[in-house]
Design a protein around this motif. Structure first.
Motif, PDB file in Angstrom:
ATOM      1  N   LEU A 172      -3.488   1.774  11.376  1.00 55.95           N
ATOM      2  CA  LEU A 172      -1.841   2.239  11.843  1.00 55.95           C
ATOM      3  C   LEU A 172      -1.422   3.291  11.882  1.00 55.95           C
ATOM      4  O   LEU A 172      -0.616   3.796  12.508  1.00 55.95           O
ATOM      5  CB  LEU A 172      -1.707   1.709  10.082  1.00 55.95           C
ATOM      6  CG  LEU A 172      -0.270   1.083  10.123  1.00 55.95           C
ATOM      7  CD1 LEU A 172       0.209   0.290  10.865  1.00 55.95           C
ATOM      8  CD2 LEU A 172       0.035   0.449   8.641  1.00 55.95           C
TER       9      LEU A 172
ATOM     10  N   GLU B  93      -7.962  -1.032   9.163  1.00 56.57           N
ATOM     11  CA  GLU B  93      -6.955  -2.173   9.304  1.00 56.57           C
ATOM     12  C   GLU B  93      -5.745  -0.381   9.079  1.00 56.57           C
ATOM     13  O   GLU B  93      -5.445   0.069   9.963  1.00 56.57           O
ATOM     14  CB  GLU B  93      -6.392  -2.334   8.887  1.00 56.57           C
ATOM     15  CG  GLU B  93      -7.046  -3.611   8.966  1.00 56.57           C
ATOM     16  CD  GLU B  93      -6.276  -4.949  10.092  1.00 56.57           C
ATOM     17  OE1 GLU B  93      -5.559  -4.489  11.226  1.00 56.57           O
ATOM     18  OE2 GLU B  93      -7.412  -5.236  11.226  1.00 56.57           O
ATOM     19  N   ILE B  94      -5.704   0.214   7.972  1.00 51.10           N
ATOM     20  CA  ILE B  94      -5.040   1.196   7.352  1.00 51.10           C
ATOM     21  C   ILE B  94      -5.320   2.626   8.145  1.00 51.10           C
ATOM     22  O   ILE B  94      -4.216   2.848   8.933  1.00 51.10           O
ATOM     23  CB  ILE B  94      -5.174   1.460   6.025  1.00 51.10           C
ATOM     24  CG1 ILE B  94      -5.164  -0.006   4.971  1.00 51.10           C
ATOM     25  CG2 ILE B  94      -3.810   2.594   5.239  1.00 51.10           C
ATOM     26  CD1 ILE B  94      -4.934   0.495   3.911  1.00 51.10           C
ATOM     27  N   ARG B  95      -6.334   3.095   8.564  1.00 50.39           N
ATOM     28  CA  ARG B  95      -6.460   4.105   9.814  1.00 50.39           C
ATOM     29  C   ARG B  95      -6.066   3.812  10.598  1.00 50.39           C
ATOM     30  O   ARG B  95      -5.736   4.578  11.088  1.00 50.39           O
ATOM     31  CB  ARG B  95      -8.603   4.064   9.585  1.00 50.39           C
ATOM     32  CG  ARG B  95      -8.887   5.129  10.463  1.00 50.39           C
ATOM     33  CD  ARG B  95     -10.036   4.885  10.952  1.00 50.39           C
ATOM     34  NE  ARG B  95     -11.090   5.992   9.918  1.00 50.39           N
ATOM     35  CZ  ARG B  95     -11.870   4.551   9.179  1.00 50.39           C
ATOM     36  NH1 ARG B  95     -11.746   3.380   9.786  1.00 50.39           N
ATOM     37  NH2 ARG B  95     -12.321   4.885   7.847  1.00 50.39           N
TER      38      ARG B  95
ATOM     39  N   LEU C 149      -3.980  -7.283   5.040  1.00 48.79           N
ATOM     40  CA  LEU C 149      -5.093  -6.822   5.150  1.00 48.79           C
ATOM     41  C   LEU C 149      -6.264  -8.280   5.321  1.00 48.79           C
ATOM     42  O   LEU C 149      -5.893  -9.296   4.620  1.00 48.79           O
ATOM     43  CB  LEU C 149      -5.922  -6.607   4.193  1.00 48.79           C
ATOM     44  CG  LEU C 149      -4.543  -4.763   3.831  1.00 48.79           C
ATOM     45  CD1 LEU C 149      -4.779  -4.334   2.750  1.00 48.79           C
ATOM     46  CD2 LEU C 149      -4.768  -4.101   5.214  1.00 48.79           C
TER      47      LEU C 149
ATOM     48  N   ILE D  39      -6.127   1.037  -1.066  1.00 49.81           N
ATOM     49  CA  ILE D  39      -6.716  -0.216  -1.804  1.00 49.81           C
ATOM     50  C   ILE D  39      -6.588  -1.104  -3.088  1.00 49.81           C
ATOM     51  O   ILE D  39      -5.705  -1.741  -3.030  1.00 49.81           O
ATOM     52  CB  ILE D  39      -7.084  -1.077  -0.293  1.00 49.81           C
ATOM     53  CG1 ILE D  39      -7.037  -0.634   0.611  1.00 49.81           C
ATOM     54  CG2 ILE D  39      -7.626  -2.579  -1.058  1.00 49.81           C
ATOM     55  CD1 ILE D  39      -8.211  -1.360   1.610  1.00 49.81           C
TER      56      ILE D  39
ATOM     57  N   ARG E 168      -9.617  -1.464   5.857  1.00 47.83           N
ATOM     58  CA  ARG E 168      -9.439   0.121   5.762  1.00 47.83           C
ATOM     59  C   ARG E 168      -9.524   0.804   7.108  1.00 47.83           C
ATOM     60  O   ARG E 168      -8.783   1.750   7.249  1.00 47.83           O
ATOM     61  CB  ARG E 168     -10.431   1.030   5.372  1.00 47.83           C
ATOM     62  CG  ARG E 168     -12.273   0.750   5.476  1.00 47.83           C
ATOM     63  CD  ARG E 168     -13.251   1.568   4.953  1.00 47.83           C
ATOM     64  NE  ARG E 168     -13.969   1.815   5.469  1.00 47.83           N
ATOM     65  CZ  ARG E 168     -15.427   0.382   5.230  1.00 47.83           C
ATOM     66  NH1 ARG E 168     -14.951   0.144   3.407  1.00 47.83           N
ATOM     67  NH2 ARG E 168     -16.621   0.747   5.413  1.00 47.83           N
TER      68      ARG E 168
ATOM     69  N   LEU F 159       1.033   5.126   0.952  1.00 48.27           N
ATOM     70  CA  LEU F 159       0.536   6.334   1.775  1.00 48.27           C
ATOM     71  C   LEU F 159       0.575   7.293   0.803  1.00 48.27           C
ATOM     72  O   LEU F 159       1.195   7.625   1.996  1.00 48.27           O
ATOM     73  CB  LEU F 159       0.893   5.283   3.014  1.00 48.27           C
ATOM     74  CG  LEU F 159       0.452   4.242   3.411  1.00 48.27           C
ATOM     75  CD1 LEU F 159       0.899   4.351   4.803  1.00 48.27           C
ATOM     76  CD2 LEU F 159      -0.564   4.340   3.651  1.00 48.27           C
TER      77      LEU F 159
ATOM     78  N   ILE G 200       1.803  -4.210   4.295  1.00 49.72           N
ATOM     79  CA  ILE G 200       0.735  -4.709   5.269  1.00 49.72           C
ATOM     80  C   ILE G 200      -0.221  -6.209   5.005  1.00 49.72           C
ATOM     81  O   ILE G 200      -1.025  -6.106   3.727  1.00 49.72           O
ATOM     82  CB  ILE G 200      -0.695  -3.804   5.094  1.00 49.72           C
ATOM     83  CG1 ILE G 200      -1.155  -3.651   6.987  1.00 49.72           C
ATOM     84  CG2 ILE G 200      -1.507  -3.308   4.617  1.00 49.72           C
ATOM     85  CD1 ILE G 200      -2.043  -2.314   7.128  1.00 49.72           C
TER      86      ILE G 200
ATOM     87  N   SER H 104      -3.259  -0.599  -4.868  1.00 48.77           N
ATOM     88  CA  SER H 104      -2.489  -0.880  -4.721  1.00 48.77           C
ATOM     89  C   SER H 104      -2.881  -2.447  -5.490  1.00 48.77           C
ATOM     90  O   SER H 104      -2.190  -3.167  -6.461  1.00 48.77           O
ATOM     91  CB  SER H 104      -2.311  -1.748  -3.593  1.00 48.77           C
ATOM     92  OG  SER H 104      -1.382  -2.770  -3.118  1.00 48.77           O
TER      93      SER H 104
ATOM     94  N   TYR I  21      -9.656   5.473   1.993  1.00 49.17           N
ATOM     95  CA  TYR I  21      -8.642   4.467   2.291  1.00 49.17           C
ATOM     96  C   TYR I  21      -8.789   3.235   1.506  1.00 49.17           C
ATOM     97  O   TYR I  21      -7.999   2.638   0.544  1.00 49.17           O
ATOM     98  CB  TYR I  21      -8.480   3.551   3.616  1.00 49.17           C
ATOM     99  CG  TYR I  21      -8.196   4.595   4.456  1.00 49.17           C
ATOM    100  CD1 TYR I  21      -6.684   4.554   5.242  1.00 49.17           C
ATOM    101  CD2 TYR I  21      -9.067   5.433   5.188  1.00 49.17           C
ATOM    102  CE1 TYR I  21      -6.309   5.946   5.598  1.00 49.17           C
ATOM    103  CE2 TYR I  21      -8.479   5.917   7.226  1.00 49.17           C
ATOM    104  CZ  TYR I  21      -7.643   6.892   6.989  1.00 49.17           C
ATOM    105  OH  TYR I  21      -6.567   7.672   7.639  1.00 49.17           O
TER     106      TYR I  21
ATOM    107  N   ILE J 190       0.608  -1.421   0.077  1.00 49.02           N
ATOM    108  CA  ILE J 190      -0.400   0.075   0.027  1.00 49.02           C
ATOM    109  C   ILE J 190       0.848   1.426  -0.211  1.00 49.02           C
ATOM    110  O   ILE J 190       1.869   1.600   0.685  1.00 49.02           O
ATOM    111  CB  ILE J 190      -0.855  -0.064   1.563  1.00 49.02           C
ATOM    112  CG1 ILE J 190      -1.576  -1.521   1.047  1.00 49.02           C
ATOM    113  CG2 ILE J 190      -1.832   1.041   0.850  1.00 49.02           C
ATOM    114  CD1 ILE J 190      -2.909  -1.645   0.264  1.00 49.02           C
TER     115      ILE J 190
END
Length: 442
Positions: A140, A136-138, A156, A105, A134, A76, A154, A108, A101, A74
């Motif tokens: 992080l 999970e990414i938020r 997911l 994804i 999303r 960012l 990452i 990617s 987010y 991913i």
């Protein structure tokens, strides 16, 4: 003289040698063997049925304790997330929470599979990843905002259909029209698997999160906490009231018509269907006292009404089983009736009282109908923080998942049953330990 001789012939050593007596003894032994065989067959049938039940639950439910993840690279991008420089802490939090987010994804996945160009292909590609990715990414970036602008690898959560396919519960050999995953998606999954980007790990989310509309994101922790609060309220109400009622009825209550009427009603209440107690809780606690709907306090009070007859009956039997000599000895040494009961009779009867309490609490733990009547069937995502917060219970959670059309909830239902059985074993183990502790004291 003839009667004496006849008696001697019957009682003599040759009396058991005649054919009539031998046939009678043989029939008696045959009946005993048949009865023993029926008992063994019944025990074997019950054991087989229990083994099949537990085996089927474990076979389906153990896979619910694992989950599938897909590792993606991913980027960012700060242009998509936003520039966090020269902003206050509140503005940064708001910006991170509102960032798109899904775009990260999607970019990617498109970089990984450049052949997916049409809108339909991109939609199918996005369905490989769970909607919770999303989050999970938020989370992080909330923890490490310095990662913005970098490209990270990452893991997911995969979607429920991908999870079922990896676990072998969706076969690639059936026609495409008969499965919820397309041939193109299977080709993408095979490519990710060949690159070792697909992994199966223990599903911590099942034991740490609340309910969700997505099977791969659903957890039982909210229901476990709700069941704990509900049983805590039930125990704190039913146990002291039930034991006190049993002590009064068995030791102090006069024998008259009113006492007989109370005893008959207690015995009848033990056989009343549980849904009737749910209607009672709905009418009294919600409609009259206006208590919060779908709260563990209301559920605990309703289950306490249902559990009281069981605890009272078992406690009375345990108190009655205490030898009268204990009471006579205490009275002879000058103890008052109250001292006799609380210093001698009650400690001796406590193991039996705890046994009745175990039965009542186990029954309360598995009840669903009374909780449905008071609104604990609602879809609750948040973990309850107290007995007045909206919550659900494990049996109700199992009921909701079993009624869900998504195939992924099938294994979650069996996994929740395993958690419920573990909850019951722990609770009964604690109660048995307390019972043995009281037995060692006396």
């Amino acid at each position: 003289m003839n009667e004496t001789a006849s008696a001697e012939n019957i009682q003599g050593p040759t009396a058991w040698q005649n054919p009539t007596m031998r046939n009678r003894v043989a029939r008696r032994y045959r009946k005993e063997k048949i009865f023993k065989a029926l008992g063994i067959a019944g025990l074997a049938s019950a054991t087989l049925a229990l083994a099949i039940l537990i085996g089927s639950i474990l076979y389906i439910g153990l896979s619910g304790f694992s989950t599938t993840s897909i590792r993606l690279d991913i980027t960012l991008d700060s242009q998509i997330i936003g520039d966090l420089s020269n902003r206050t802490e509140a503005e940064r939090t708001t910006l991170l929470q509102q960032a798109n987010y899904n775009t990260l994804i999607r970019d990617s996945l498109r970089a990984k599979f450049p052949d997916a160009q049409s809108r339909r292909d991109i939609f199918s590609l996005m369905r490989l990843i769970s909607n919770g990715a999303r989050d999970e990414i938020r989370q992080l970036l909330m923890d490490k905002p310095s990662l913005i602008g970098e490209t990270i690898s990452i893991d997911l959560p995969a979607s429920s259909n991908v999870d079922m396919f990896i676990k072998g519960q969706i076969s690639r050999d059936v026609p495409q029209s008969d499965r919820k995953i397309s041939d193109q998606q299977i080709a993408w999954i095979d490519q990710l698997d060949a690159e070792e980007r697909i992994s199966t790990n223990f599903n911590w989310r099942l034991l740490s999160s609340g309910d969700s509309r997505e099977p791969e994101l659903a957890g039982v922790w909210g229901a476990v906490v709700g069941s704990f609060y509900t049983l805590m309220v039930c125990f704190l109400v039913a146990f002291p009231v039930g034991v006190a009622s049993a002590i009064y009825l068995e030791e102090f209550a006069p024998q008259n018509r009113w006492t007989d009427l109370i005893e008959v009603n207690i015995n009848n209440l033990a056989a009343v269907p549980s849904i009737v107690f749910g209607l009672l809780g709905l009418a009294i606690f919600l409609n009259v006292f206006n208590m919060p709907r779908s709260a563990p306090m209301v559920g605990g009070l309703t289950l306490a009404l249902m559990t009281l007859p069981t605890i009272i009956i078992a406690s009375r039997a345990a108190i009655k089983a205490v030898p009268p000599s204990i009471r006579d000895a205490a009275t002879g040494l000058g103890a008052s009736p109250v001292q006799t009961v609380f210093h001698h009779v009650l400690p001796l009867s406590m193991p039996g009282i705890l046994t009745g309490t175990i039965i009542g609490m186990a029954q309360a733990l598995g009840e669903t109908a009374p909780l449905l009547m008071i609104g604990m069937v609602a879809f609750i995502v948040d973990i309850p923080q107290g007995v007045t917060d909206a919550a659900t219970a494990l049996p109700v959670q199992i009921f909701l998942w079993a009624d869900s059309p998504e195939r992924g909830f099938l294994e979650k239902t069996s996994a929740a049953i395993i958690v419920l059985l573990g909850f019951l074993v722990i609770m009964n183990g604690l109660a048995i330990w307390l019972r043995q502790k009281f037995e060692k004291r006396w």
